[in-house]
Scaffold this active site. Structure first.
Site, PDB file in Angstrom:
ATOM      1  N   SER A  20      -2.542   6.489 -11.921  1.00 27.27           N
ATOM      2  CA  SER A  20      -2.268   5.239 -11.215  1.00 27.27           C
ATOM      3  C   SER A  20      -1.048   4.568 -11.820  1.00 27.27           C
ATOM      4  O   SER A  20      -1.052   4.161 -12.987  1.00 27.27           O
ATOM      5  CB  SER A  20      -3.462   4.292 -11.332  1.00 27.27           C
ATOM      6  OG  SER A  20      -3.066   3.016 -10.862  1.00 27.27           O
ATOM      7  N   HIS A  45      -1.147   7.815  -7.569  1.00 30.34           N
ATOM      8  CA  HIS A  45      -1.953   6.756  -6.955  1.00 30.34           C
ATOM      9  C   HIS A  45      -1.174   5.439  -7.072  1.00 30.34           C
ATOM     10  O   HIS A  45      -0.722   5.062  -8.161  1.00 30.34           O
ATOM     11  CB  HIS A  45      -3.298   6.657  -7.677  1.00 30.34           C
ATOM     12  CG  HIS A  45      -4.231   5.657  -7.095  1.00 30.34           C
ATOM     13  ND1 HIS A  45      -5.021   5.923  -5.990  1.00 30.34           N
ATOM     14  CD2 HIS A  45      -4.522   4.379  -7.448  1.00 30.34           C
ATOM     15  CE1 HIS A  45      -5.754   4.854  -5.701  1.00 30.34           C
ATOM     16  NE2 HIS A  45      -5.461   3.904  -6.574  1.00 30.34           N
ATOM     17  N   ASP A  47      -1.147   1.399  -6.241  1.00 30.39           N
ATOM     18  CA  ASP A  47      -2.006   0.251  -5.960  1.00 30.39           C
ATOM     19  C   ASP A  47      -1.201  -0.909  -5.397  1.00 30.39           C
ATOM     20  O   ASP A  47      -0.425  -1.534  -6.119  1.00 30.39           O
ATOM     21  CB  ASP A  47      -2.689  -0.198  -7.258  1.00 30.39           C
ATOM     22  CG  ASP A  47      -3.750   0.779  -7.705  1.00 30.39           C
ATOM     23  OD1 ASP A  47      -4.630   1.095  -6.887  1.00 30.39           O
ATOM     24  OD2 ASP A  47      -3.689   1.241  -8.855  1.00 30.39           O
ATOM     25  N   MET A  49      -1.400  -4.624  -4.018  1.00 31.04           N
ATOM     26  CA  MET A  49      -2.302  -5.787  -4.078  1.00 31.04           C
ATOM     27  C   MET A  49      -1.584  -7.025  -3.564  1.00 31.04           C
ATOM     28  O   MET A  49      -0.407  -7.240  -3.892  1.00 31.04           O
ATOM     29  CB  MET A  49      -2.721  -6.053  -5.525  1.00 31.04           C
ATOM     30  CG  MET A  49      -3.363  -4.869  -6.209  1.00 31.04           C
ATOM     31  SD  MET A  49      -3.808  -5.338  -7.895  1.00 31.04           S
ATOM     32  CE  MET A  49      -4.378  -3.776  -8.525  1.00 31.04           C
ATOM     33  N   HIS A  78      -3.146   2.955  -2.056  1.00 31.47           N
ATOM     34  CA  HIS A  78      -4.405   2.197  -2.025  1.00 31.47           C
ATOM     35  C   HIS A  78      -4.070   0.761  -1.655  1.00 31.47           C
ATOM     36  O   HIS A  78      -3.512   0.026  -2.467  1.00 31.47           O
ATOM     37  CB  HIS A  78      -5.046   2.317  -3.425  1.00 31.47           C
ATOM     38  CG  HIS A  78      -6.294   1.528  -3.605  1.00 31.47           C
ATOM     39  ND1 HIS A  78      -6.880   1.353  -4.846  1.00 31.47           N
ATOM     40  CD2 HIS A  78      -7.092   0.871  -2.729  1.00 31.47           C
ATOM     41  CE1 HIS A  78      -7.975   0.626  -4.718  1.00 31.47           C
ATOM     42  NE2 HIS A  78      -8.116   0.310  -3.442  1.00 31.47           N
ATOM     43  N   MET A  80      -4.914  -2.729  -1.230  1.00 29.29           N
ATOM     44  CA  MET A  80      -5.845  -3.815  -1.549  1.00 29.29           C
ATOM     45  C   MET A  80      -5.284  -5.087  -0.937  1.00 29.29           C
ATOM     46  O   MET A  80      -4.843  -6.013  -1.638  1.00 29.29           O
ATOM     47  CB  MET A  80      -5.997  -3.940  -3.078  1.00 29.29           C
ATOM     48  CG  MET A  80      -6.903  -2.881  -3.655  1.00 29.29           C
ATOM     49  SD  MET A  80      -6.782  -2.771  -5.449  1.00 29.29           S
ATOM     50  CE  MET A  80      -5.425  -1.638  -5.574  1.00 29.29           C
ATOM     51  N   MET A 149     -14.640   2.351  -5.600  1.00 27.15           N
ATOM     52  CA  MET A 149     -14.158   1.631  -6.785  1.00 27.15           C
ATOM     53  C   MET A 149     -15.270   1.615  -7.830  1.00 27.15           C
ATOM     54  O   MET A 149     -16.412   1.263  -7.527  1.00 27.15           O
ATOM     55  CB  MET A 149     -13.798   0.182  -6.433  1.00 27.15           C
ATOM     56  CG  MET A 149     -12.634  -0.002  -5.478  1.00 27.15           C
ATOM     57  SD  MET A 149     -11.108   0.797  -6.003  1.00 27.15           S
ATOM     58  CE  MET A 149     -10.812  -0.024  -7.580  1.00 27.15           C
ATOM     59  N   PHE A 155      -7.559  -5.042 -10.971  1.00 30.90           N
ATOM     60  CA  PHE A 155      -6.927  -4.946 -12.296  1.00 30.90           C
ATOM     61  C   PHE A 155      -7.207  -3.584 -12.919  1.00 30.90           C
ATOM     62  O   PHE A 155      -8.302  -3.038 -12.746  1.00 30.90           O
ATOM     63  CB  PHE A 155      -7.464  -6.031 -13.238  1.00 30.90           C
ATOM     64  CG  PHE A 155      -7.162  -7.423 -12.754  1.00 30.90           C
ATOM     65  CD1 PHE A 155      -5.951  -8.038 -13.078  1.00 30.90           C
ATOM     66  CD2 PHE A 155      -8.063  -8.102 -11.952  1.00 30.90           C
ATOM     67  CE1 PHE A 155      -5.665  -9.317 -12.611  1.00 30.90           C
ATOM     68  CE2 PHE A 155      -7.780  -9.381 -11.482  1.00 30.90           C
ATOM     69  CZ  PHE A 155      -6.573  -9.990 -11.810  1.00 30.90           C
ATOM     70  N   ASP A 184     -12.054   5.305  -8.633  1.00 30.67           N
ATOM     71  CA  ASP A 184     -10.921   4.522  -9.146  1.00 30.67           C
ATOM     72  C   ASP A 184     -11.448   3.397 -10.026  1.00 30.67           C
ATOM     73  O   ASP A 184     -12.148   2.498  -9.547  1.00 30.67           O
ATOM     74  CB  ASP A 184     -10.159   3.961  -7.938  1.00 30.67           C
ATOM     75  CG  ASP A 184      -8.892   3.216  -8.306  1.00 30.67           C
ATOM     76  OD1 ASP A 184      -8.560   3.140  -9.501  1.00 30.67           O
ATOM     77  OD2 ASP A 184      -8.228   2.708  -7.378  1.00 30.67           O
ATOM     78  N   GLY A 206      -5.500   5.191 -14.716  1.00 28.38           N
ATOM     79  CA  GLY A 206      -4.340   4.403 -15.113  1.00 28.38           C
ATOM     80  C   GLY A 206      -4.233   4.345 -16.616  1.00 28.38           C
ATOM     81  O   GLY A 206      -3.489   5.080 -17.260  1.00 28.38           O
TER      82      GLY A 206
HETATM   83  C1  DX5 Z   1      -7.697  -1.311  -9.808  1.00 28.29           C
HETATM   84  C2  DX5 Z   1      -6.805  -0.221  -9.296  1.00 28.29           C
HETATM   85  C3  DX5 Z   1      -6.813   1.021 -10.103  1.00 28.29           C
HETATM   86  C4  DX5 Z   1      -6.326   0.870 -11.511  1.00 28.29           C
HETATM   87  C5  DX5 Z   1      -7.187   1.769 -12.367  1.00 28.29           C
HETATM   88  O1  DX5 Z   1      -7.912  -2.271  -8.830  1.00 28.29           O
HETATM   89  O2  DX5 Z   1      -7.169   0.139  -7.964  1.00 28.29           O
HETATM   90  O3  DX5 Z   1      -6.143   2.093  -9.447  1.00 28.29           O
HETATM   91  O4  DX5 Z   1      -4.976   1.231 -11.698  1.00 28.29           O
HETATM   92  O5  DX5 Z   1      -6.866   1.548 -13.686  1.00 28.29           O
HETATM   93  P1  DX5 Z   1      -7.736   2.029 -14.912  1.00 28.29           P
HETATM   94  O6  DX5 Z   1      -7.722   3.543 -14.882  1.00 28.29           O
HETATM   95  O7  DX5 Z   1      -7.011   1.441 -16.050  1.00 28.29           O
HETATM   96  O8  DX5 Z   1      -9.120   1.490 -14.714  1.00 28.29           O
HETATM   97 ZN    ZN Z   2      -6.356   2.026  -6.972  1.00 22.40          ZN
END
Ligand code: DX5
Ligand code: ZN
Length: 246
Positions: A20, A45, A47, A49, A78, A80, A149, A155, A184, A206
């Site tokens: 990520s 991946h 993200d 947001m 992804h 969000m 999730m 975050f 995720d 991530g």
């Molecule tokens: C959180 C994101 C994830 C995030 C995961 O809302 O969708 O993709 O980057 O990060 P880690 O692996 O640090 O939990």
């Molecule tokens: Zn994600």
């Protein structure tokens, strides 16, 4: 002509680690991506947001477009965001290979999943941590990616919620066999095994990848932990884990 989709092809690999970019060094994204490529990544991946569906703001279409210019890796986007229907065309034009939308943003995603497919991207449906699985069950066959999730979306760096493994087991049973079952949040060497055994085949990571000194080595460590757990669980694996990192 009916060529196999990229999601279907990856689903046959059994364990795919998708780093990520939320945890990457944004000032040096291209070199971060080069390290992931050298380390054997197949999927990035991404993200997105909006500060509305989730409390945090990350990045949008121009960043996806910039990433697309420097890599041929699959871009797993992804979303969000609220009202994702307003943005799927732009993200597809920017180079997204999959677009995953939250059931919390689109309670009946039938039409939008079809639109994403028509745009040429793999449609994905996301269940946030805490949302009952019943919300997505009517739509599981419409998605090429079912993303659960394992932390509340918004975050990186949060602790893994093991209770979502029940949802994973149900989704693995009900989803099309060629769908990617993605998880995720909080995936690391301690948690990846249980997720794999529950039926996940694409693992977003991530913090665990980017805090390591060598991203490729860390992806290999994660894959090995997943394959070890599957083997211990008695799962017969056609292609045994290959230390060459593929
Ligand atoms: C959180 C994101 C994830 C995030 C995961 O809302 O969708 O993709 O980057 O990060 P880690 O692996 O640090 O939990
Ligand atoms: Zn994600």
């Amino acid at each position: 002509m009916n060529s196999e989709s990229w999601t279907s092809r990856l689903s046959r690999e059994r364990v795919v680690v998708a780093p990520s970019l939320l945890a990457a060094d944004f000032a040096n994204l291209e070199s971060e991506i080069r390290k992931l490529e050298a380390g054997g990544a197949q999927v990035l991946h991404i993200d997105v947001m909006d500060g509305r569906l989730v409390p945090n703001i990350s990045f949008g279409v121009p960043v996806v477009s910039a990433i697309r210019k420097v890599t041929t890796l699959k871009l797993d986007v992804h979303l969000m965001i609220v009202e994702p229907e307003r943005y799927v065309e732009a993200f597809r034009a920017a180079g997204a290979d999959s677009l995953s939308i939250h059931i919390e943003a689109v309670p009946d995603p039938t039409e939008l999943l079809g639109k994403i497919r028509d745009l040429g991207a793999a449609p994905g449906l996301v269940l946030d941590c805490g949302t009952p699985i019943s919300a997505i069950l009517p739509y599981v066959e419409l998605a090429d990616i079912l993303l659960t999730m394992s932390v509340p979306a918004g975050f990186g760096g949060q602790a893994f919620h093991a209770e979502v493994l029940d949802s994973i087991r149900t989704l693995r049973r009900l989803a099309r066999p060629d769908a990617l079952i993605e998880i995720d949040g909080g995936i690391d060497v301690e948690t990846i095994g249980a997720a794999a055994v529950a039926g996940v085949n694409m693992f977003v990571s991530g913090t665990s990848v980017f805090r390591a000194s060598n991203y490729g080595d860390q992806m290999t460590i994660l894959k090995k932990a997943a394959f070890d757990a599957l083997a211990n669980n008695g799962e017969r694996l056609d292609a045994s884990f290959d230390t060459r990192n593929r």
